[in-house]
Scaffold this active site. Structure first.
Site, PDB file in Angstrom:
ATOM      1  N   LYS A  42      74.322  26.722  59.902  1.00  0.00           N
ATOM      2  CA  LYS A  42      75.343  27.967  59.252  1.00  0.00           C
ATOM      3  C   LYS A  42      74.951  27.490  57.729  1.00  0.00           C
ATOM      4  O   LYS A  42      74.214  26.645  57.480  1.00  0.00           O
ATOM      5  CB  LYS A  42      76.505  26.834  59.798  1.00  0.00           C
ATOM      6  CG  LYS A  42      76.324  25.290  59.519  1.00  0.00           C
ATOM      7  CD  LYS A  42      77.618  24.096  59.481  1.00  0.00           C
ATOM      8  CE  LYS A  42      77.051  22.634  59.389  1.00  0.00           C
ATOM      9  NZ  LYS A  42      77.250  21.244  60.258  1.00  0.00           N
ATOM     10  N   TYR A  62      75.420  25.960  24.346  1.00  0.00           N
ATOM     11  CA  TYR A  62      76.471  25.470  24.550  1.00  0.00           C
ATOM     12  C   TYR A  62      77.274  23.766  24.171  1.00  0.00           C
ATOM     13  O   TYR A  62      76.801  23.359  24.721  1.00  0.00           O
ATOM     14  CB  TYR A  62      77.467  26.442  26.033  1.00  0.00           C
ATOM     15  CG  TYR A  62      76.879  27.238  25.998  1.00  0.00           C
ATOM     16  CD1 TYR A  62      77.838  28.649  24.736  1.00  0.00           C
ATOM     17  CD2 TYR A  62      76.718  27.842  26.971  1.00  0.00           C
ATOM     18  CE1 TYR A  62      77.534  29.785  25.134  1.00  0.00           C
ATOM     19  CE2 TYR A  62      76.676  29.071  27.423  1.00  0.00           C
ATOM     20  CZ  TYR A  62      77.096  30.249  26.518  1.00  0.00           C
ATOM     21  OH  TYR A  62      76.757  31.627  27.806  1.00  0.00           O
TER      22      TYR A  62
HETATM   23  C1  LIG Z   1      76.672  20.456  60.610  1.00  0.00           C
HETATM   24  C2  LIG Z   1      76.752  20.264  61.373  1.00  0.00           C
HETATM   25  C3  LIG Z   1      75.819  20.064  62.627  1.00  0.00           C
HETATM   26  C4  LIG Z   1      74.663  19.356  62.044  1.00  0.00           C
HETATM   27  O1  LIG Z   1      75.658  18.167  61.374  1.00  0.00           O
HETATM   28  P1  LIG Z   1      73.893  17.952  61.030  1.00  0.00           P
HETATM   29  O2  LIG Z   1      74.604  15.709  60.194  1.00  0.00           O
HETATM   30  O3  LIG Z   1      73.203  18.330  59.388  1.00  0.00           O
HETATM   31  O4  LIG Z   1      73.436  16.894  61.473  1.00  0.00           O
HETATM   32  C5  LIG Z   1      76.441  19.575  64.323  1.00  0.00           C
HETATM   33  N1  LIG Z   1      77.729  19.399  64.769  1.00  0.00           N
HETATM   34  C6  LIG Z   1      78.241  20.093  64.339  1.00  0.00           C
HETATM   35  C7  LIG Z   1      79.622  20.236  64.642  1.00  0.00           C
HETATM   36  C8  LIG Z   1      78.475  20.626  62.557  1.00  0.00           C
HETATM   37  O5  LIG Z   1      79.539  20.855  61.675  1.00  0.00           O
END
Ligand SMILES: *Cc1c(COP(=O)(O)O)cnc(C)c1O
Length: 379
Positions: free
Chosen positions: A37, A272
């Site tokens: 993601k 700036y």
């Molecule tokens: C983002 C996410 C993960 C991964 O978590 P990490 O700590 O990055 O390994 C696992 N499960 C769900 C539901 C998530 O949203």
């Protein structure tokens, strides 16, 4: 030919190493889902997916149906799961592409059943259970009704039951996570009473994969650790203390090139707001990266970059698309030479953890804020 002013390098070796390391920790039954993601935590969705596919991961998890459909075009046979909320109007596309959807209420089951009937196909769903994170999920008292509903649906298949831990990164206080896990087990038992035994039972994110094998179930969801970053300092310390043999390598290097070099007398105010002056005469380099690119403005006068293996401080305010760094200590520097914003050069490194500390956030945010339009290059 130098094509990019600013780019992200993704190390195939490091990513493959991390996947293999994490897989070596898994319980027998557990399969490995690569969480890609947020543009693969800023590393580039398609780039990371291609490496993960070569490394033989069993599934991909994304947030949105859009990312799921994009991956489906590239990987016709892969198990692809959305973790986030999906609009009911998108269910048809999801089923057509055989995407597994995370759902959390009865309306979604109803919608899946009706789309399933329409397309004469079985809709694969994963039910997220609320066990204490107070994010998405069905609460335990509703599960019996949902199980009944599911038994009546001929075009829905409950392929997974999942939950997500709220504070598993706090490895010194595992009680809440243990409580969540016991609620999750109760949820599975409720479904089992209705002869619903989903093949994909998943709860573990990175910290749980590394520290709590009992949470692995049949699928783990690896995010940050796959990218070579610890979920938290506590997790890292616990791994070192217990000698767990989990060696992670950062996958991402963020680079840019010097746009201009100028000689600047002592006392010259920079950028700036004239917020900082040269403490002695020296040289300043303009780098074509700013907060639009995801280089946090809070790193103004604080951040450091690596130029020819030497640490150089950000001078004055980070601008929208540029920033200035003090390169007085770098010999024989030339225009278009490389600058490392995040990464290692010789004995020096600038890490996502460093940036997170300087900007009061977590490495997750530092990485995911690197602008998606910046090219990702597999090295
Ligand atoms: C983002 C996410 C993960 C991964 O978590 P990490 O700590 O990055 O390994 C696992 N499960 C769900 C539901 C998530 O949203």
């Amino acid at each position: 030919m130098k094509r990019h002013r600013t780019w992200v390098e993704v190390s195939e070796r490091a990513l493959t190493n991390n996947i293999e390391t994490l897989r070596s920790l898994l319980e027998d039954e557990a399969r490995f889902c690569a969480v890609v993601k947020a543009n693969a935590y800023g590393h580039g969705l398609t780039e990371v997916a291609s490496i993960a596919a070569r490394a033989g991961v069993d599934a991909f998890a994304v947030d949105s149906i859009d990312d799921a459909l994009l991956l489906r075009e590239i990987y016709p046979g892969a198990l692809i799961l959305t973790l986030g909320f999906t609009l009911s109007d998108r269910f048809r596309e999801a089923l057509s592409a055989n995407i597994h959807l995370t759902i959390s209420d009865q309306e979604e089951i109803e919608q899946a059943q009706s789309v399933g009937r329409e397309l004469a196909r079985t809709f694969p769903l994963h039910l997220k259970v609320e066990t204490g994170t107070m994010r998405q999920g069905a609460s335990l008292p509703d599960l019996a009704d949902m199980a009944l509903q599911l038994s009546r649906c001929d075009r829905v298949s409950l392929e997974g039951v999942s939950t997500h831990f709220a504070n598993i990164e706090d490895s010194e206080n595992p009680e809440f996570a243990a409580h969540q896990f016991s609620l999750y087990e109760q949820a599975l038992a409720i479904f089992a009473e209705h002869q619903i035994n989903p093949p994909w039972r998943h709860t573990a994110c990175s910290a749980a994969i590394i520290l709590y094998p009992q949470t692995h179930q049949t699928l783990v969801r690896a995010g940050i650790s796959m990218y070579g970053i610890w979920s938290s300092e506590l997790v890292e310390n616990t791994v070192r203390r217990l000698n767990l043999g989990c060696d992670l390598q950062p996958v991402l290097t963020w680079k840019s090139r010097i746009g201009q070099i100028k000689t600047v007398p002592m006392g010259t105010p920079i950028g700036y707001g004239l917020t900082e002056v040269m403490k002695r005469s020296g040289r300043l380099a303009v780098v074509p990266v700013g907060y639009w690119d995801g280089y946090d403005r809070q790193l103004s006068s604080k951040g450091e970059v690596l130029v020819k293996g030497i640490r150089c401080k950000v001078m004055g305010r980070v601008c929208m698309n540029m920033m200035m760094v003090d390169v007085s200590q770098v010999p024989q520097l030339q225009k278009e030479d490389e600058v490392i914003l995040l990464g290692t050069d010789g004995r020096h490194r600038v890490t996502a953890e460093n940036h997170a500390q300087l900007t009061q956030t977590i490495p997750y945010e530092v990485l995911t804020r690197i602008h998606p339009s910046i090219p990702r290059v597999i090295v």
